[in-house]
Structures are given as structure tokens and as C-alpha cells.
Design an enzyme around this catalytic site. Structure first.
Site, PDB file in Angstrom:
ATOM      1  N   ALA A 182       0.864  -1.173   0.000  1.00 45.42           N
ATOM      2  CA  ALA A 182       0.000   0.000   0.000  1.00 45.42           C
ATOM      3  C   ALA A 182       0.905   1.229   0.000  1.00 45.42           C
ATOM      4  O   ALA A 182       2.071   1.154   0.374  1.00 45.42           O
ATOM      5  CB  ALA A 182      -0.877  -0.014   1.239  1.00 45.42           C
ATOM      6  N   GLY A 194       0.468  -5.136   0.716  1.00 47.60           N
ATOM      7  CA  GLY A 194      -0.634  -5.116  -0.236  1.00 47.60           C
ATOM      8  C   GLY A 194      -0.260  -5.722  -1.585  1.00 47.60           C
ATOM      9  O   GLY A 194      -1.117  -6.240  -2.305  1.00 47.60           O
ATOM     10  N   GLU A 224      -0.759  -9.283  -1.190  1.00 43.86           N
ATOM     11  CA  GLU A 224      -2.204  -9.536  -1.068  1.00 43.86           C
ATOM     12  C   GLU A 224      -2.878  -9.556  -2.444  1.00 43.86           C
ATOM     13  O   GLU A 224      -3.788 -10.342  -2.688  1.00 43.86           O
ATOM     14  CB  GLU A 224      -2.836  -8.485  -0.153  1.00 43.86           C
ATOM     15  CG  GLU A 224      -2.375  -8.684   1.296  1.00 43.86           C
ATOM     16  CD  GLU A 224      -2.853  -7.603   2.240  1.00 43.86           C
ATOM     17  OE1 GLU A 224      -2.541  -6.420   1.971  1.00 43.86           O
ATOM     18  OE2 GLU A 224      -3.537  -7.927   3.223  1.00 43.86           O
TER      19      GLU A 224
HETATM   20  N1  3HC Z   1       4.647   3.421   0.028  1.00 42.15           N
HETATM   21  C1  3HC Z   1       5.167   4.627  -0.263  1.00 42.15           C
HETATM   22  N2  3HC Z   1       6.454   4.846  -0.521  1.00 42.15           N
HETATM   23  C2  3HC Z   1       7.264   3.779  -0.484  1.00 42.15           C
HETATM   24  C3  3HC Z   1       6.814   2.487  -0.179  1.00 42.15           C
HETATM   25  C4  3HC Z   1       5.428   2.324   0.084  1.00 42.15           C
HETATM   26  N3  3HC Z   1       4.901   1.144   0.365  1.00 42.15           N
HETATM   27  N4  3HC Z   1       7.851   1.645  -0.210  1.00 42.15           N
HETATM   28  C5  3HC Z   1       8.927   2.370  -0.525  1.00 42.15           C
HETATM   29  N5  3HC Z   1       8.578   3.666  -0.689  1.00 42.15           N
HETATM   30  C6  3HC Z   1       9.458   4.781  -1.094  1.00 42.15           C
HETATM   31  C7  3HC Z   1      10.567   5.036  -0.106  1.00 42.15           C
HETATM   32  O1  3HC Z   1      10.154   5.906   0.919  1.00 42.15           O
HETATM   33  C8  3HC Z   1      11.642   5.649  -0.983  1.00 42.15           C
HETATM   34  O2  3HC Z   1      11.264   6.982  -1.197  1.00 42.15           O
HETATM   35  P1  3HC Z   1      12.366   8.135  -1.376  1.00 42.15           P
HETATM   36  O3  3HC Z   1      13.136   7.762  -2.597  1.00 42.15           O
HETATM   37  O4  3HC Z   1      11.569   9.364  -1.490  1.00 42.15           O
HETATM   38  O5  3HC Z   1      13.199   8.075  -0.124  1.00 42.15           O
HETATM   39  C9  3HC Z   1      11.456   4.917  -2.302  1.00 42.15           C
HETATM   40  O6  3HC Z   1      10.127   4.380  -2.268  1.00 42.15           O
HETATM   41  C10 3HC Z   1      12.431   3.795  -2.528  1.00 42.15           C
HETATM   42  O7  3HC Z   1      12.389   2.928  -1.392  1.00 42.15           O
HETATM   43  P2  3HC Z   1      13.663   2.094  -0.946  1.00 42.15           P
HETATM   44  O8  3HC Z   1      14.824   2.998  -0.813  1.00 42.15           O
HETATM   45  O9  3HC Z   1      13.251   1.305   0.236  1.00 42.15           O
HETATM   46  O10 3HC Z   1      13.865   1.163  -2.235  1.00 42.15           O
HETATM   47  P3  3HC Z   1      14.509  -0.268  -2.369  1.00 42.15           P
HETATM   48  O11 3HC Z   1      14.579  -0.513  -3.804  1.00 42.15           O
HETATM   49  O12 3HC Z   1      15.710  -0.363  -1.517  1.00 42.15           O
HETATM   50  O13 3HC Z   1      13.439  -1.296  -1.724  1.00 42.15           O
HETATM   51  C11 3HC Z   1      11.232  -2.183  -1.268  1.00 42.15           C
HETATM   52  C12 3HC Z   1      12.180  -1.502  -2.308  1.00 42.15           C
HETATM   53  C13 3HC Z   1      11.779  -3.568  -0.925  1.00 42.15           C
HETATM   54  C14 3HC Z   1       9.869  -2.315  -1.895  1.00 42.15           C
HETATM   55  C15 3HC Z   1      11.214  -1.326   0.007  1.00 42.15           C
HETATM   56  O14 3HC Z   1      10.946   0.009  -0.350  1.00 42.15           O
HETATM   57  C16 3HC Z   1      10.211  -1.721   1.056  1.00 42.15           C
HETATM   58  O15 3HC Z   1      10.445  -2.619   1.823  1.00 42.15           O
HETATM   59  N6  3HC Z   1       9.054  -1.007   1.079  1.00 42.15           N
HETATM   60  C17 3HC Z   1       8.056  -1.178   2.093  1.00 42.15           C
HETATM   61  C18 3HC Z   1       7.318  -2.465   1.958  1.00 42.15           C
HETATM   62  C19 3HC Z   1       6.190  -2.524   2.936  1.00 42.15           C
HETATM   63  O16 3HC Z   1       6.346  -2.388   4.131  1.00 42.15           O
HETATM   64  N7  3HC Z   1       4.997  -2.756   2.417  1.00 42.15           N
HETATM   65  C20 3HC Z   1       3.832  -2.863   3.221  1.00 42.15           C
HETATM   66  C21 3HC Z   1       3.103  -1.579   3.184  1.00 42.15           C
HETATM   67  S1  3HC Z   1       1.677  -1.606   4.214  1.00 42.15           S
HETATM   68  C22 3HC Z   1       0.533  -2.414   3.321  1.00 42.15           C
HETATM   69  O17 3HC Z   1       0.795  -2.873   2.242  1.00 42.15           O
HETATM   70  C23 3HC Z   1      -0.814  -2.475   3.923  1.00 42.15           C
HETATM   71  C24 3HC Z   1      -1.713  -3.412   3.175  1.00 42.15           C
HETATM   72  O18 3HC Z   1      -1.776  -4.639   3.874  1.00 42.15           O
HETATM   73  C25 3HC Z   1      -3.105  -2.863   3.025  1.00 42.15           C
END
Ligand code: 3HC
Length: 655
Positions: free
Chosen positions: A67, A106, A109
Site C-alpha cells: 500500500a 498489499g 495480497e
Molecule cells: N509506500 C510509499 N512509498 C514507499 C513504499 C510504500 N509502500 N515503499 C517504498 N517507498 C518509497 C521510499 O520511501 C523511498 O522513497 P524516497 O526515494 O523518497 O526516499 C522509495 O520508495 C524507494 O524505497 P527504498 O529505498 O526502500 O527502495 P529499495 O529498492 O531499496 O526497496 C522495497 C524496495 C523492498 C519495496 C522497500 O521500499 C520496502 O520494503 N518497502 C516497504 C514495503 C512494505 O512495508 N509494504 C507494506 C506496506 S503496508 C501495506 O501494504 C498495507 C496493506 O496490507 C493494506
């Protein structure tokens, strides 16, 4: 023919299969526009006669990173992710997920709702929501158990662990792993499976699992949760998946997700998430090319040096380790193999990996061997004369472009750098013990460190899988300086009337694994004692000074190793020692302090305030780049609970 479903989602019809591509840089997050586009694409597939099936994939390196966390503070726009996910699962046409890269939260999911899942071999999959203080909000807790059973789901969802494509296949939540382009494979699968009965995850039964296995997985995951709500809720939701209809489980999951999303813990963990990304952006080194590093030299193979060596070997480097004598080198080799053995015992390493790492290590007593190294890290005794002499020597041995790093905790790296002819190639790499395990690495920018030297330090840290935080030079750098302020205030509290175990209990209830006095005992009291003695001559006599720790050391109480410190230890267990209480009483009496009861709330608020005040001073002196860097250091190096966001966030100092 290409069809545009939204700004971030497009489709292409190939042989009756609609390839739906999500292109929402940087991580293809499920933003409002992406959700609308994906829903439109699935609707289009369902309604269009010439479309037999759909394949969903992501552009670039990620499938869908989850998400959009940036939207979490605001009301959710329609369609919601659960609605999109439901439309995929309920679609009359086959939908195949071609998981080209990270499918997280998400993103996974969405994949779980597809009727078939093909993953690229290097894809990463998981439901890391608990790390953001929330539970999955689009079916993860209800669909994953239908594919892998409740015990494995509890483990994955309550810890947020991310797995490889192979492990996902073995567990049963992807159907195939392919070395080449998953879209091509998905197209083949789509043609083969189209028209057959669809396998809808939500319609499957949750396989029966032994109550004991689920219990064990839950106990293990929750033992690390310490006061965090999300893992507890995740376990509850997974457990209930097999006991009620899907719709009820989904409704409960969504309500829990929405409630937790607005919680203080989730806000704190979002702060930590963005803090980690911010820390990677270091003014003056963005876009600067790091120097190539292939061979790492390590001087000293004691506790720190051997840990650093194991970390560097684990990251694929060749390591040349140097000791003063052949006997010391032999001991160093033993220590390093011992650490690798331990990694094997805990399942982090196999025998082949161990052998391969040792093959990349050479260790001896000849400093000249370091001529080959691109980066040399010293981890010798923290004594100024020893370190400056070593750097002077290294300066004459290593190549012109090689980098010299000191692992000092308290000495001034500028003084060490000044001993060399090229101080611009010197920086500090302050590892935390055990260096092969701890994620934090303070990268110390000295007065003359060149940008590409700093960039190399950062790149090296990241390759080691560490979290680098840049600090300028000051006594103790960011972490030990804030920690000293914390410890000093803890001693003030004791002088005021609290007992060490009361202070520890308050901080442990707040979320620290150990309170400050238990930590001091574990680390040993001698180093701080020696430092206080060094500082005694220059200490401002008007400054408040508590001498209880000095009295403890004078009584030979050096901490856990000596069996006695702030506590007394027997069989590894700590207990309050009446002797210490008497010593505290005497110290208070000597100063004429009448002890008063100090409530736990006051203990917590004063200790947080002391850390934050030191943090503010550090910012004012430009030692740390930003307030959130201080939070990261305290969370990853000193056990500050992540779900409280760090001392700066917790005291409202964060901009
Ligand atoms: N939403 C918004 N921004 C995000 C994001 C997300 N889910 N994931 C990453 N970003 C942004 C980061 O803040 C960063 O922004 P910036 O360049 O402005 O600093 C940019 O994307 C790049 O992120 P990374 O430096 O982390 O990039 P990598 O390539 O190293 O890693 C990744 C990619 C493995 C996808 C890593 O970003 C990550 O682990 N993201 C989070 C994953 C996560 O926790 N997802 C769950 C979200 S909650 C959810 O999904 C709820 C659902 O159940 C309804």
C-alpha cells in the site's frame, strides 16, 4: 495494442491474454491511481469477450511494494485495496500474477487473490505490515493461511519476515519459480489454464494444523513483540481464519488494520521507515561514486575485529586480517571460525557457505600483507598512542587510493587522521558489538574526509547489510553521547530516590529490552570508570556528579562478568543487592539528599528528556544530519523501542 487504465496501469493484449502492467515508480505502491487502474483492468478483462485471461505484473524491479504508506495519514480514496483484491479473486476470467520482484504487503495480497502465481527466482515476498505497526489490510491474514496453513502464516505475518521465491514455493504460496521472465511463463500458464475451473484462494479451506504448532509459532513471534500491538492482533486474525467465513475474517481484519493505522505505534514505526530512507541521503555525497572495494583489511581480531571480519566475509569480500603475533593470529582465526560455527548452529549458514567464507580469509602477523587492501579497518585497543602509531604505519603500506577506517568509540579520529600524510582518506567506521549481528554502523565523517571516501564507507556498510548513519566528530559520536546523557540522568534518578531496579523496570515496561543499569552491568563498568577518571581534572565543579558508580568500581563491582555490579548475579539471573542499596543510601546521605519515591512516569519522562536534550545539542553542533538519524542510532544500537520512534520522535522534537 496498448490500453491505458490509469496513469500508472496499462494493458496489452497478446494472444487473448491481457498483460496488465503496474508502473508506479519507485516501488509500484498501491496508490489511489494504481488501485483505480488495476480495478479497471480487471473489469475490462471480465467484460471483453476477446480476453481469455489476464496477467498482472510490475514494471521495473518491483511487483508491488505494498500500500502507499504516504497515504496513511489521509482518508482512503475509493476503490480501496480490499475491493480491488476481491474483484481479482471473484473475476470470471483467470488472473495470473507474474511476480517480477518485491511483492510486499498489499502487493502480496494482490498476488494471493490471483488464481495462479509465478515468481521470478530473485523475487522477495512477505507481509511486513507489523513492522509498520499494522496488520495486513487486504486479506493477507485470511488468504495466506488458506495456502500455507495457520502455523506458517503466524510465523510470517506476526514477525513480518520476508522470504525468497524458493521458500514461498516450498511453503505453497507461489505455484512456480522461474529463472527467466515470469511474464512469458505466466502467458503460457494463462493459455493452459484459461477456461478451467479457477482456484480461488478465498474459497479454499484452511488446512488443519496441530494446535501445538500454532501455539509455538505464536509464542515465538510474540516473545519478540514486547508491548507491540500489531503482532498480537496478527496472531489473533490468522488463528480465526479457519474458524469463520471469509467475509467475516476480512471485515475484522480491515477494521483492525484501520484502527492500528491511526495508532501511536504505527505513526512511530512509519517515522522509522522514512527515517531509514532519509538517512541514506547524505548531503555532499549524493551522486558521488564510491571507490571500488574488493579486499578489506582488518587490523586486530579481538571481539570487534573478528565480528567485522565475519560481516565482511558474509558480504562477499576478501579479508586480510592482521595481528601482532602468529599466536594472536591463530587465536583470531579460531575466534572467526567460532563465529561462523555459531551462525551454522543457528541455521544462518551452511557448511558450504562456511568453507567458502574461510577460503576468502587470510590471516597472519605481517602488516605488509595490507598493501593489497582497498579499505583497512583498525579494531585494536582503544588507546590514542597505539592507534596513531598504527595509522602512521598503515599510511606507508597501503596503496594511494586505499581508505583507512578507525573503529574507535571514544578517541578523536581527526587526531588519528592527522598522523597520516593523507587525512582525506580517513574516516570512522564505528561498529556495534557483536559486529557481525548488529545492524547499526556509525560512519564518521572526519574534518578532512573526502566525499568519495565517505561514499565508500556508506556503500560498504550497505553491502554488509547494515544501516549506516553519518556522524561528525565529537566525543562518543551520536550514540554513545546520547547514551551517556541517558545513563547520567539514570544515576541522578537513583540519587534522587529511585533504586536501579525501579529505573530498569520503568524502561523495560516502556519497551527497552534492558534498563540502563542492567545494560551497564552487561557492558562492564570499567571503561566508563576509566573515562570518568580521565575527565575528573577538567570536570566543572558546579556540574552535578553522582559518584555511586565510582563507589561500585572501588568495591570491585565491575558488572555481570565479575558477578556483581549494580545487581548481584547468580546463574545468569540478576537480583537486587542490599549492599548496593546501602552504598546508594550512604552516597545520598553524604550529599545530604533526602530520598523521595520517584514514580515510573517521571523516570521515563526524565530519561527521554535527557536523551532528547543531548540530541538537540548534537543537532545544534551539526554532529548529526537530522533528528531522525539520532532516533535510528538509538533504536538500532541501544535498544530504544522502535515502536516508540526514538527519543526525538517520542518527545515531539521531530519536525
Ligand atoms: N509506500 C510509499 N512509498 C514507499 C513504499 C510504500 N509502500 N515503499 C517504498 N517507498 C518509497 C521510499 O520511501 C523511498 O522513497 P524516497 O526515494 O523518497 O526516499 C522509495 O520508495 C524507494 O524505497 P527504498 O529505498 O526502500 O527502495 P529499495 O529498492 O531499496 O526497496 C522495497 C524496495 C523492498 C519495496 C522497500 O521500499 C520496502 O520494503 N518497502 C516497504 C514495503 C512494505 O512495508 N509494504 C507494506 C506496506 S503496508 C501495506 O501494504 C498495507 C496493506 O496490507 C493494506
Amino acid at each position: 495494442m496498448s490500453i491505458t487504465f490509469s496513469q500508472t496501469v496499462s494493458g496489452e493484449l497478446r494472444d487473448g491474454v491481457l498483460i496488465v502492467t503496474i508502473d508506479n515508480p519507485p516501488v509500484n505502491a498501491a496508490s489511489a491511481d494504481m488501485r483505480a487502474g488495476l480495478a479497471a483492468a480487471i473489469r475490462h478483462a471480465g467484460e471483453t469477450e476477446t480476453v481469455r485471461a489476464a496477467v498482472v505484473t510490475g514494471a521495473g524491479r518491483n511487483f508491488v511494494g505494498g500500500a502507499d504508506i504516504r497515504e496513511f495519514g489521509a482518508p482512503m480514496a475509493e476503490p480501496t485495496l480490499p475491493e480491488v483484491v476481491a474483484s481479482i479473486e471473484e473475476s470470471g476470467k483467470l488472473v495470473v500474477a507474474a511476480i517480477n520482484g518485491a511483492a510486499l504487503g498489499g502487493g502480496l495480497e494482490i498476488a494471493l487473490a490471483c488464481h495462479h502465481r509465478i515468481a521470478a527466482a530473485d523475487a522477495k515476498l512477505g507481509l511486513p505490515e507489523v513492522k509498520l505497526g499494522i496488520v495486513p489490510g487486504a486479506g493477507g491474514t485470511q488468504r495466506l493461511p488458506r495456502l500455507v496453513g495457520p502455523a506458517a502464516s503466524v510465523e510470517l505475518i506476526a514477525t513480518g519476515r520476508i522470504v525468497s521465491a524458493d521458500e514461498a514455493l516450498a511453503l505453497g504460496f507461489v505455484d512456480r519459480v522461474v529463472a527467466r521472465d515470469p511474464v512469458t511463463e505466466a502467458l503460457t500458464a494463462a493459455r493452459n489454464l484459461a477456461g478451467r475451473k479457477l482456484r480461488r484462494t478465498g474459497a479454499l479451506d484452511v488446512s488443519a494444523a496441530s494446535a501445538e504448532a500454532v501455539e509455538q509459532a505464536a509464542a515465538k513471534a510474540l516473545s519478540r513483540a514486547r508491548g507491540q500491538e500489531a503482532p498480537v492482533e496478527a496472531v489473533r486474525l490468522v488463528r480465526s481464519a479457519g474458524q469463520r467465513p471469509l467475509t467475516e475474517g476480512l471485515a475484522d481484519e480491515r477494521a483492525t488494520f484501520l484502527r492500528l493505522r491511526d495508532s501511536e505505534q504505527a505513526k512511530a514505526l512509519r517515522h522509522v521507515f522514512f527515517a531509514e530512507r532519509a538517512a541514506a541521503k547524505v548531503p555532499g555525497v549524493e551522486g558521488v561514486e564510491p571507490r571500488p572495494v574488493r579486499i578489506v583489511g582488518v587490523v586486530g581480531t579481538g571481539l570487534m575485529g573478528s565480528g567485522i571480519t565475519v560481516a565482511a566475509l558474509g558480504a562477499g569480500y576478501h579479508v586480510i586480517a592482521v595481528e601482532q603475533t602468529a599466536e594472536a593470529a591463530a587465536k583470531g582465526r579460531e575466534r572467526i571460525s567460532g563465529l561462523l560455527d555459531r551462525a551454522m548452529q543457528s541455521g544462518r549458514l551452511d557448511a558450504a557457505g562456511r568453507a567458502e567464507r574461510l577460503a576468502r580469509l587470510s590471516i597472519g602477523a605481517d602488516m605488509a600483507a595490507l598493501a593489497e587492501a582497498d579499505l583497512v579497518i583498525e579494531a585494536v585497543f582503544d588507546d590514542p598512542a597505539v592507534k596513531t602509531e598504527l595509522f602512521r604505519q598503515l599510511d606507508g603500506i597501503v596503496r594511494r587510493r586505499a581508505i583507512l577506517a578507525t573503529n574507535t568509540s571514544y578517541l578523536d579520529p581527526d587526531v588519528i587522521a592527522a598522523a597520516t600524510l593523507r587525512p582525506e582518506r580517513v574516516l570512522g567506521l564505528h561498529f556495534f558489538s557483536p559486529a557481525n549481528i548488529m545492524r547499526l554502523l556509525e560512519v564518521v565523517r572526519c574534518a578532512k574526509t573526502e566525499p568519495d571516501v565517505l561514499a565508500t564507507g556508506l556503500a560498504f556498510a550497505r553491502r554488509l547489510g547494515k544501516l549506516p548513519v553519518v556522524s561528525a566528530v565529537c566525543e562518543g559520536f551520536i550514540g554513545n553521547r546520547v547514551f551517556s546523557a541517558y545513563r547520567r540522568e539514570a544515576e541522578f534518578l537513583v540519587e534522587d530516590g529511585a533504586l536501579p531496579h525501579e529505573v530498569d523496570a520503568a524502561m523495560e515496561a516502556y519497551g527497552f529490552a534492558m534498563g540502563p543499569f542492567a545494560v551497564s552491568d552487561l557492558a562492564g563498568l570499567q571503561i566508563a570508570w576509566a573515562r570518568r577518571k580521565r575527565q575528573a581534572a577538567t570536570r566543572d565543579p558546579g556540574e552535578r556528579y553522582v559518584d555511586i558508580a565510582d563507589r561500585l568500581c572501588e568495591a570491585g563491582r565491575f558488572g555481570q562478568k565479575s558477578g556483581r555490579g549494580w545487581y548481584v548475579y547468580s546463574g545468569g539471573k540478576r537480583a537486587v543487592d542490599p549492599e548496593v542499596t546501602a552504598l546508594i543510601d550512604a552516597s545520598r546521605a553524604a550529599k545530604g539528599v533526602v530520598p523521595r519515591a520517584v514514580p515510573a512516569e517521571e523516570i521515563v519522562s526524565r530519561l527521554l528528556a535527557a536523551m532528547a536534550a543531548e540530541g538537540k545539542a548534537i543537532l545544534a553542533e551539526h554532529i548529526a544530519e537530522r533528528d531522525s538519524d539520532i532516533d535510528l542510532v538509538m533504536i538500532n544500537g541501544y535498544g530504544f523501542p522502535a515502536h516508540k520512534g526514538g527519543p526525538m520522535f517520542a518527545t515531539g522534537q521531530v519536525a
